[in-house]
Design an enzyme around this catalytic site. Structure first.
Site: not given
Ligand code: HEM
Ligand code: FES
Lengths: 569, 203
Positions: A210, A281
């Site tokens: 930002h 995984e």
């Protein structure tokens, strides 16, 4: 609202300023596409993990003797435990999918380039700590895969010269994986990593972004007056994407909760039996493939580390003055090759490194690293096209990215959500009647030898008698439908139709109906939440679908008014 | 923000719908997480009986025993221990209590608090905040049972005389199996909040 804001403003102005700066009034380029929603999506899933993780941590016992059972207890005896546990186990799949998409967006549009290098660095560290977080979480259930993945991954540290061995035992807190390792992973997984490291890095990631502002598909920074505030424009857009992905997420949770889980991990850890095939995984598979393709222990580990650390150097490797691939035809194709290659590595990681898979994995590894070398060379010759210079001179040409193909998108959305719902409402779970018959078959033909402790059933013969008669103690079968997969259980039982197969110690015979009934009973015993899942699942998915349609309509309406100049914030 | 109303009707309607559904979604997310905090369904409050031998408890003595509710879960045993006080009342305490006039916060007939006046059996659970009232103050008239935590005072039948406890000590079901043995028996959470012996003697 107004007065509440005033009240706070007088007493705690910084919170108002912070909200405005980082959320509501954050000036955002008007032309971001859907790929800019992934960051917010990851944050939503992270919040989901925190909530379900807090619930799980209440019931989970970080002790090697009962960890595995404590998760089954959470699923079976804690109100909504099955749902909370499933969500916590499956969400990482969505998080990593979103992270990879998020990184892919960053690569494709050159978001790593100046002035967003720090955002990118923090991002790369987030990727690494998320991997560690997910790895440690995976160890906690203390299943077979937990144990062996833990052994292998902690063992990686042993490649370091001199200190390697000491380092491994320091990480494990013991000479081998043990309860000591489990306990520290538990502490790190629930406190250190999510709260201190990941939470902190996310905050820094957003703050850093930002300060310099978001990139966009053109890659030219619009001037402030050519931007739009984050609220409402990107709030509605991001929420729509979140709604869409969560619809799909709920569908998986309710109807295919084991789809992304390793079947092997539904067996309790056994330090003396390595599973036939260890694989991590799916989201670790590309890295796993690279590790395995290298025939040297040290080099393999180095390649593994480099495959992640290389991203830190991306801002320096890429010398081009252009960010977005929209204006970089060569890099666009290179990126596509890189992404496909990453998927191929994933595919190769799921297969044993034999035959053609091994050379393929080596080539893919070369392509992976070759990309960075080639990028350096190619980027030296890239120049800024006229069109970009025109944009830089007048950023008001950077247009809103919304509104046009409303009907087309809407139709696609409705068809997709409709398909998910039709599937949800027609999903077939076994009936209670079949399950009860299956239970009777178990009582008559299986209970002699097999325990089903999670169903409160003990085998009729003592372990000693069974060991004496069969030379082994037959396994507990409460979770077999999960550890073998439902179809696997069917295939296995079918071999006993008519006569027992040659050489099997399991001396029983089933009829085809009995196989169906047993399969239904085993499916139920591996997950008694079956009926509740089946009953509320369709409604949960339907609700999320309708919600998503409304989020979509709201998003389009807000942007339509903006594009027509009819209503502006 | 110059809203003339007409252009934004559709948007306002959609916003309303989304906010409402969002609220439902947040509720539906919070519900399972909050619901999980309830007593897990394997923590049963099963039927339990336990005998207590009275012969070793001298007049004037109190013994606190733990009534163990046996429970087996997938991760082992998880017994719930309910502390129970057994007080052997001296004959003069009983007499004194009939003679001396004193105020009760929650008056209950004395006969409702015992089966045999020589023995007072109750939950050792102060109704203020749950400590075990285990001090016997013989200097008071009538004799008091005192809670160590915040000085709640009860007579020797567990009825509040003074201090912060709002109500009398809870009783719990028991019966005499012989002159010197009692049998404690509970089968539901309701059982351990009895206030009169008639609450469990009928059943
Ligand atoms: C826990 C993981 C992460 C979270 C919660 C997160 C969150 C966010 C959010 C909310 C944004 C702004 C919205 C957007 O552009 O999507 C953002 C932007 C960004 N993130 Fe992440 N991020 C994570 C991981 C990563 C990773 C692993 C990388 C790269 C390796 C990365 C690189 C970036 C970059 C370069 C931007 C600026 C994008 C632009 O303006 O074009 N982030 N992140
Ligand atoms: S707990 Fe007994 S007086 Fe407060």
């Amino acid at each position: 609202m107004r007065s509440v804001q005033e009240w706070f403003k007088e007493r705690f102005p910084s919170i108002i300023e912070l909200t405005k700066f980082h959320a509501t009034e954050y000036p955002t380029p008007p032309n971001l596409n859907y790929s800019w929603a992934f960051g917010v999506l990851i944050m939503f899933f992270f919040a989901v993990q925190v909530i379900t993780g807090i619930a799980a941590a209440i019931f989970y016992k970080p002790h090697a003797v009962v960890a595995f059972e404590s998760i089954e207890r959470f699923r079976r005896y804690v109100h909504w435990g099955w749902l909370l546990q499933s969500i916590h186990a499956v969400a990482p799949t969505f998080i990593f999918a979103a992270i990879y998409a998020h990184i892919g967006r960053g690569i494709y549009y050159g978001s790593y380039k100046a002035p967003r290098e720090i955002v990118w660095f923090i991002g790369v560290f987030l990727l690494m700590v998320m991997m560690m977080e997910s790895f440690m979480g995976y160890v906690l259930p203390w299943g077979q895969m937990s144990y062996w993945a833990g052994t292998v991954i902690t063992g990686l540290a042993s490649v370091l010269p001199v200190v390697g061995g000491t380092l491994v035992t320091w990480i494990r807190g013991d000479y081998l994986m043990s309860d000591a390792t489990l306990s520290r992973f538990y502490s790190f997984h629930i406190a250190l990593f999510p709260l201190a490291i990941i939470g902190g890095l996310i905050v820094l990631h957003i703050m850093a972004l930002h300060d310099v502002g978001s990139n966009n598909p053109i890659g030219v920074q619009p001037r402030k007056e050519n931007k739009v505030p984050f609220y409402p424009y990107y709030v509605v857009k991001d929420f729509y994407v979140v709604g869409l992905v969560f619809t799909f997420f709920l569908f998986i949770i309710f109807f295919y909760p084991n789809l992304f889980l390793e079947a092997e991990n539904f067996q309790k850890a056994n330090p003396s039996i390595t599973p036939a095939e260890i694989k991590p995984e799916w989201y670790f598979l590309p890295f796993f493939a690279m590790l395995r393709s290298i025939p040297s222990k040290l080099l393999g580990a180095v390649v593994l580390w480099l495959s992640l650390w290389v991203f830190l150097f991306l801002p320096f490797i890429d010398r081009s003055p252009v960010k977005s691939n929209r204006y970089r035809p060569v890099k666009r194709w290179m990126d596509i090759v890189f992404f496909v290659n990453f998927a191929v590595l994933g595919y190769l990681g799921a297969h044993p490194p034999m035959g053609g898979y091994l050379p393929a994995a080596r080539i893919a590894t070369l392509v992976y690293f070759g990309y960075f070398a080639l990028l350096f060379a190619v980027s030296l010759y890239e120049k800024k096209p006229e069109e970009l210079i025109a944009y830089e001179n007048d950023t008001s040409h950077i247009r809103l990215h919304a509104g046009s193909k409303n009907i087309v998108w809407f139709s696609i959305l409705i068809i997709a959500l409709g398909a998910i719902n039709v599937r949800a409402f027609t999903f077939n779970f076994p009936t209670m009647d079949t399950i009860e018959k299956g239970r009777a078959v178990y009582e008559a033909k299986g209970r002699m030898c097999h325990d089903m402790l999670f169903m409160g059933e003990q085998a009729l013969l003592s372990p000693e008698d069974r060991a004496f008669m069969l030379g082994m103690v037959p396994p507990d079968i409460s979770l077999k439908a999960k550890s073998m997969d439902e179809s696997g259980i069917r295939v296995f039982l079918s071999r006993f139709i008519g006569k027992a197969p040659e050489g099997s110690k399991m001396a029983v015979v089933f009829t085809p109906e009995e196989v169906d009934q047993l399969a239904a009973f085993l499916q139920y015993s591996s997950d008694p939440s079956l009926f509740l899942r089946g009953r509320i699942g369709p409604w949960a998915v339907l609700f999320m679908s309708v919600f998503t349609v409304f989020l979509y309509l709201l998003y389009k309406e807000v942007w339509r008014l903006k594009a027509l100049g009819l209503y502006d914030y | 923000m110059d809203d003339d109303g007409s252009v934004t009707t559709r948007r306002n309607f959609l916003t309303g719908c989304c906010v409402a559904m969002g609220a439902v979604a947040v509720g539906a997310t919070a519900f399972p997480a909050i619901s999980a905090l309830r007593v897990a369904s394997d923590l049963v409050f099963g039927k339990t009986e336990q005998e207590v031998d009275l012969s070793a408890i001298q007049p004037g003595e109190m013994k606190v025993v733990g009534l163990s509710l046996k429970r087996v879960t997938l991760i082992g045993t998880d017994d719930l221990v309910v502390p129970v006080m057994v007080l052997h009342r001296k004959p003069e305490w009983v007499r004194q209590m009939e003679e001396v006039k004193y105020g009760l916060k929650e008056p209950v007939e004395a006969v409702e608090r015992y089966i045999n006046p020589e023995w007072f059996v109750a939950r050792a659970f102060c109704t203020h905040l749950g400590c075990t009232p285990n001090i016997i103050d013989e200097s008071a008239t009538p004799v008091n049972i005192v809670c160590p935590c915040h000085g709640g005072r009860f007579d020797t039948l567990g009825r509040v005389i003074s201090g912060p406890p709002p109500s009398n000590l809870f009783l719990l079901p028991y019966r005499f199996v012989s002159e010197n043995r009692i049998n404690l028996f509970v089968s539901s959470p309701k059982d351990i909040t009895a206030t009169k012996v008639s609450d469990f003697q009928k059943a």
